[in-house]
Design an enzyme around this catalytic site. Structure first.
Site, mmCIF file in Angstrom:
data_model
loop_
_atom_site.group_PDB
_atom_site.id
_atom_site.type_symbol
_atom_site.label_atom_id
_atom_site.label_comp_id
_atom_site.label_asym_id
_atom_site.label_seq_id
_atom_site.Cartn_x
_atom_site.Cartn_y
_atom_site.Cartn_z
ATOM 1 C CG ASP A 1 2.276 8.516 1.292
ATOM 2 O OD1 ASP A 1 1.234 8.193 0.697
ATOM 3 O OD2 ASP A 1 2.377 8.503 2.527
ATOM 4 C CG HIS B 1 -1.939 7.863 2.379
ATOM 5 N ND1 HIS B 1 -0.602 7.906 2.736
ATOM 6 C CD2 HIS B 1 -2.595 7.410 3.483
ATOM 7 C CE1 HIS B 1 -0.462 7.497 3.987
ATOM 8 N NE2 HIS B 1 -1.652 7.191 4.470
ATOM 9 C CG ASN C 1 -4.312 2.568 11.019
ATOM 10 O OD1 ASN C 1 -3.454 3.048 11.752
ATOM 11 N ND2 ASN C 1 -4.835 3.239 10.022
ATOM 12 C CB SER D 1 -0.990 7.432 7.780
ATOM 13 O OG SER D 1 -0.610 6.228 7.208
#
Length: 412
Positions: free
Chosen positions: A139, A172, A262, A325
Site C-alpha cells: 500500500d 490509505h 468501487n 479497500s
C-alpha cells in the site's frame, strides 16, 4: 536475428523522453539476471533504465519500440508497465474524542469500530487474536508513530525510495493497517490485534503504483515469510506479469486478499481480485446489504463491511473512509484469526471456511449468485472443526513463522 541483449542495448542507446516502461517476460530457457548483468557491464546502462525481476523471470526496461521484442524466440510476452491505484472514498477526518462521541459504544475500551463489531471479531478473540501471523500490506506505507499501530508493525520496505523507511505519505495504508491489526489497548483495536504487520510501500503520495512495484512487493513478502498479503488496490486491464506473481506466491502458500473495486459495476471486478489465486472482496454497508459503490459479480468470494469505516490515520489521528479497500482489510484480519487457530491452513480450506460461515446478505443476492458477509466467530469455529491440513503450507508456516520475529526495515 539479433540476440535479446543486442536488442536491449539498441533500445537503451536510444533512451529518451519518448521511452515508456515495459516488462519483457522471458521463456524459462532464459535467465533475466544474466541478461541484466550483461547490460550493466562497465560502460553499460544506468540501473534505473533496466532491472531483473527473477520472481516472474522478466526484465523491466525503458523501451521506444516494444514491437522489436514481440517475436523473439527468448520472449514469452511484452507488456506496458501499467499503473494501479489504491481504492478509497474519503469522508470526514475524526479526532479520537469525536470518534468516541459518535460511537454508540463510546464507553468500551479499547475502541472497536462498527465493522469489527458487526462481524463479531471480539467474540473470536477468546480463541485467537492473530498471534504469530505475518501480514504484508502492499500500500502507501504506514504511520509507524501512531500509538495504536506501534506494537503491531514488525518491519517492511519502501519500494519507491529504497533508502527510506516505508512511511505513509497518503494515509490509505495506515487506515488499512488499523482495521487489520491495530493493537489491543486504550486506543482502537483491529480485527486481529496481535498479528504482525509489514508495511510494503509500493504506492506514492497520490496512491498510484506500477505493476513492477507490486511484483517486487509480492516477491519481498514471499522471501520474508509473510502469510497473508492485503491488496486494497486495483486496475482495469489484465497484466500477465501480475498474475504470474500472484500465482507464484500462491504456490508458496501465501494467501492474497484483494479489493473488487468501487465503480458499482455489475458482472465485473478489478484485477488482481479477478485472478483465481486471490480472495476477492466486495463491500457491505451499515444496513448489512451490498454497498451501492462496490463492484459486484459472482467472481467475488466474500463480502465485508466497507461503508464509513473508522480507522487509524496519519499523525496519530483517525479517519472515516468507505470502499472495498476497507472491506478487504476486515477479511485479511479474519484470515489471520483463522490461521492462528490452524497454521497449516491452505487457501482453499480458508476460503471454504469463510464462505461456509458467512452470514446471508439477502435472499435476492443469494439467488443472484452473490455469497454472504464475513463473520469472524463463525469462521474461527468452522476452521477449528476442519481437521484436514495442507502439508505443503504447514511446512512453510512452521519454517518461516516462528514466534512472530521482527523483520527489520529492509532496503532490498
Amino acid at each position: 536475428m539479433p540476440t535479446l541483449t543486442e536488442l536491449m542495448e539498441e533500445e537503451l542507446r536510444g533512451f529518451g523522453e519518448s521511452s515508456a516502461r515495459y516488462l519483457i517476460r522471458l521463456r524459462s530457457s532464459s535467465d533475466c539476471r544474466e541478461i541484466v548483468r550483461g547490460l550493466r557491464e562497465p560502460g553499460g546502462c544506468p540501473a534505473h533504465q533496466v532491472e531483473a525481476l527473477p520472481f516472474i523471470n522478466a526484465v523491466f526496461l525503458q523501451l521506444q519500440s516494444p514491437e522489436a521484442f514481440l517475436h523473439h524466440p527468448e520472449v514469452e510476452g511484452v507488456e506496458r508497465d501499467e499503473t494501479l491505484a489504491v481504492i478509497q472514498d474519503k469522508a470526514t477526518r475524526l479526532s479520537p474524542g469525536e470518534i468516541r462521541r459518535q460511537a454508540s459504544f463510546a464507553r468500551s475500551k479499547p475502541f472497536i469500530p462498527w465493522g469489527i463489531r458487526h462481524i463479531q471479531a471480539p467474540l473470536a478473540w477468546k480463541a485467537a487474536t492473530g498471534q504469530e501471523i505475518r501480514i504484508g500490506v502492499i500500500d502507501t506505507g504506514v504511520d509507524f508513530s501512531h500509538p495504536d499501530l506501534r506494537d503491531s508493525i514488525a518491519g517492511g520496505i519502501n519500494l519507491i525510495h529504497r533508502h527510506l523507511p516505508p512511511l505513509d505519505d497518503n494515509g490509505h495504508g495506515t487506515h488499512i493497517s488499523g482495521t487489520i491489526a491495530a493493537g489491543a489497548g486504550q486506543g482502537m483495536s483491529g480485527v486481529a490485534p496481535h498479528a504482525k504487520l509489514y508495511a510494503v510501500k509500493a504506492f506514492d503520495h497520490n496512491g498510484t503504483s506500477f505493476v513492477t512495484d507490486i511484483v517486487k512487493g509480492i516477491d519481498w513478502c514471499v522471501n520474508h515469510g509473510i502469510h497473508i498479503i492485503n491488496m486494497s488496490f486495483g486496475m482495469k486491464s489484465y497484466s500477465p506479469s501480475l498474475e504470474t506473481a500472484v500465482r507464484n506466491a500462491a504456490k508458496e502458500g501465501v494467501v492474497i486478499i484483494a479489493s473488487s473495486g468501487n465503480e458499482g459495476k455489475k458482472g465485473i471486478i478489478d484485477y488482481p481480485a479477478r485472478f483465481p489465486n486471490t480472495i476477492a472482496v466486495g463491500a457491505t454497508g451499515r444496513n448489512g446489504k451490498i454497498a451501492g459503490f462496490t463492484n459486484r459479480s459472482t467472481q467475488i468470494d466474500i463480502y465485508a463491511p466497507g461503508e464509513r469505516i473508522v480507522s487509524t490515520w496519519l499523525n496519530g489521528k483517525y479517519q472515516e473512509l468507505s470502499g472495498t479497500s476497507m472491506a478487504t482489510s476486515h477479511v485479511s484480519g479474519v484470515a489471520a484469526l483463522m490461521m492462528a487457530i490452524k497454521p497449516g491452513i491452505s487457501l482453499s480450506t480458508l476460503l471454504s471456511g469463510l464462505q461456509r460461515s458467512a452470514m446471508p446478505i439477502s435472499s435476492t443476492a443469494r439467488k443472484a449468485g452473490f455469497l454472504g458477509e464475513i463473520n469472524a466467530i463463525r469462521a474461527v469455529r468452522a476452521v477449528s472443526r476442519k481437521k484436514q491440513r495442507s502439508s505443503h503450507v504447514r511446512a512453510r508456516v512452521q519454517a518461516s513463522a516462528g514466534p512472530a520475529a521482527r523483520i527489520p526495515i529492509s532496503s532490498r
